[in-house]
Design a protein around this motif. Structure first.
Motif, PDB file in Angstrom:
ATOM      1  N   HIS A 114     -53.352  31.643 -27.965  1.00 35.27           N
ATOM      2  CA  HIS A 114     -53.574  32.421 -29.187  1.00 35.27           C
ATOM      3  C   HIS A 114     -55.059  32.473 -29.589  1.00 35.27           C
ATOM      4  O   HIS A 114     -55.574  33.532 -29.979  1.00 35.27           O
ATOM      5  N   HIS A 118     -58.025  35.475 -30.258  1.00 37.98           N
ATOM      6  CA  HIS A 118     -58.911  35.736 -31.397  1.00 37.98           C
ATOM      7  C   HIS A 118     -60.359  35.912 -30.928  1.00 37.98           C
ATOM      8  O   HIS A 118     -61.120  36.669 -31.531  1.00 37.98           O
ATOM      9  N   SER A 141     -58.938  30.260 -38.731  1.00 39.54           N
ATOM     10  CA  SER A 141     -57.635  30.853 -39.053  1.00 39.54           C
ATOM     11  C   SER A 141     -56.874  29.901 -39.952  1.00 39.54           C
ATOM     12  O   SER A 141     -57.429  28.908 -40.430  1.00 39.54           O
ATOM     13  N   ASP A 307     -53.672  37.968 -37.312  1.00 41.10           N
ATOM     14  CA  ASP A 307     -52.865  37.954 -36.089  1.00 41.10           C
ATOM     15  C   ASP A 307     -52.399  39.350 -35.680  1.00 41.10           C
ATOM     16  O   ASP A 307     -51.893  40.115 -36.492  1.00 41.10           O
TER      17      ASP A 307
HETATM   18 ZN    ZN Z   1     -54.334  33.531 -35.537  1.00 39.34          ZN
END
Ligand code: ZN
Ligand code: KG4
Length: 338
Positions: A114, A118, A141, A307
């Motif tokens: 993940h 980003h 985040s 996201d």
């Molecule tokens: Zn995130």
């Protein structure tokens, strides 16, 4: 470089948003995100409700992404998905869906970290100049705060990380104390624009080297507000904008103290930000202002900060080019490291 176009369908379901994107090489054809409103009433993400909402959202979101991209499933080259980190139940929905789709279409599977998403979101073709390797990335985040040295799309080295809360949590938890809804980050951002950032002073926590700590920050905000509301019960109402501006000012100061240190230590002056908190206008402005010190800065387009699946798609595209495929035995990994 392949001569044919590569079409990647990407799924992101690590937390509370169900997202699907279709990419043609490094270009985004569609980017659909279904936000889960259900959590607002609880003041935070409820994992069990998140996975249930992913289950009902995932098929409509994928169908919508294919429709908007005007792509037929048969044209797809590979399926990318978020392997972790995130909530187990949420990740499982995306992982199982991605595996079954890849299996049924007989195309390869790409598992993506993940936070790589980003960072690599900066390479989505949007007409802007791209960073060149190596560069530094500040990933901020709701679950992460890290300084990463990015040497290539597959060589990312964490130089510093939070030892407790993420900066997004510092925004959200401070906002919760102020009575703002969840997530409070965007609201603090909006209110901070109207307030005086120097009105109230909050402490800058100590953490070794290039690491961060934010758990003491929310406690400092809590004690400060308890003290002040004892003297004046309308203190928050009367000072909300100044409190938000001062909280945001301090969080920016904490973030940039270590980021500046990382630039000096590595000698790398190309700096990018990524992650949901990089939507913050104060952080964006402050980063831009560092160009006067010789930094070259990179800010992702707004739609690729919080996201989304386009960032998973671009990360998957790089893996595709490197023939770095996942087997069908790949699993969701809530605590996977960089
Ligand atoms: Zn995130
Ligand atoms: O990356 P993200 O969408 O999800 C995670 O992977 O955690 O980040 C969500 C976080 C939340 O803490 C939210 O409050 C914060 O990003 N956020 C902001 C802003 N927009 C989103 N924080 C400060 N200012 C904003 N404008």
């Amino acid at each position: 470089m392949p001569t044919q176009n590569t079409y990647i369908l990407a799924i992101e379901s690590s937390c509370d948003d169900t997202a699907c994107a279709i990419l043609e090489n490094d270009r985004v054809l569609s980017n659909v995100v279904a936000n889960q409103k259900i959590h607002e009433q609880y003041g935070g993400v409820v994992p069990e409700l998140a996975s249930r909402a992913h289950q009902s959202n995932i098929i409509p979101v994928v169908e919508e992404a294919l429709k908007l991209a005007k792509i037929d499933k048969k044209q797809l080259s590979a399926i990318a998905f978020t392997k972790g980190p995130g909530l187990m139940g949420s990740l499982l929905v995306g992982t199982s869906f991605a595996k079954s789709l890849a299996l049924s279409l007989n195309i390869p599977l790409l598992d993506v970290h993940h936070m790589h998403g980003h960072i690599l979101a900066h390479f989505i073709d949007d007409g802007q100049e791209k960073p060149s390797y190596p560069f530094l990335a500040l990933t901020i985040s709701g679950g992460h705060t890290q300084i990463v040295q990015v040497n290539s799309s597959s060589n990312l080295v964490v130089l510093g990380t939070t030892q407790d809360d993420a900066v997004g949590e510092a925004f959200d938890k401070s906002g919760k104390i102020l009575g703002l809804g969840y997530p409070a980050g965007p609201q603090i951002d909006r209110l901070a624009k109207l307030g005086n950032p120097r009105k109230f002073e909050f402490p800058v926590p100590k953490a070794p080297d290039l690491n961060y700590s934010f758990s003491g920050f929310k406690t400092a905000v809590l004690y400060f507000l308890q003290r002040e509301t004892k003297k004046n019960e309308d203190f928050i109402k009367e000072n909300l904008e100044d409190i938000c501006a001062s909280i945001q000012y301090t969080l920016i100061k904490i973030l940039f103290k270590k980021l500046e240190k990382a630039v000096i230590q590595t000698g790398i002056k190309q700096v990018a930000i990524g992650g949901g908190v990089s939507a913050n206008s104060g952080i964006r402005e402050h980063l831009k202002s560092m160009e006067s010190k010789g930094w070259k800065t990179f800010i992702p387009p707004f739609e690729y900060t919080t996201d989304n699946a386009a960032m998973i798609g671009i990360s998957g595209y790089f893996k595709f080019l490197n023939n770095d495929f996942a087997g069908l035995d790949t699993t969701a990994s809530p605590r996977i490291h960089m």
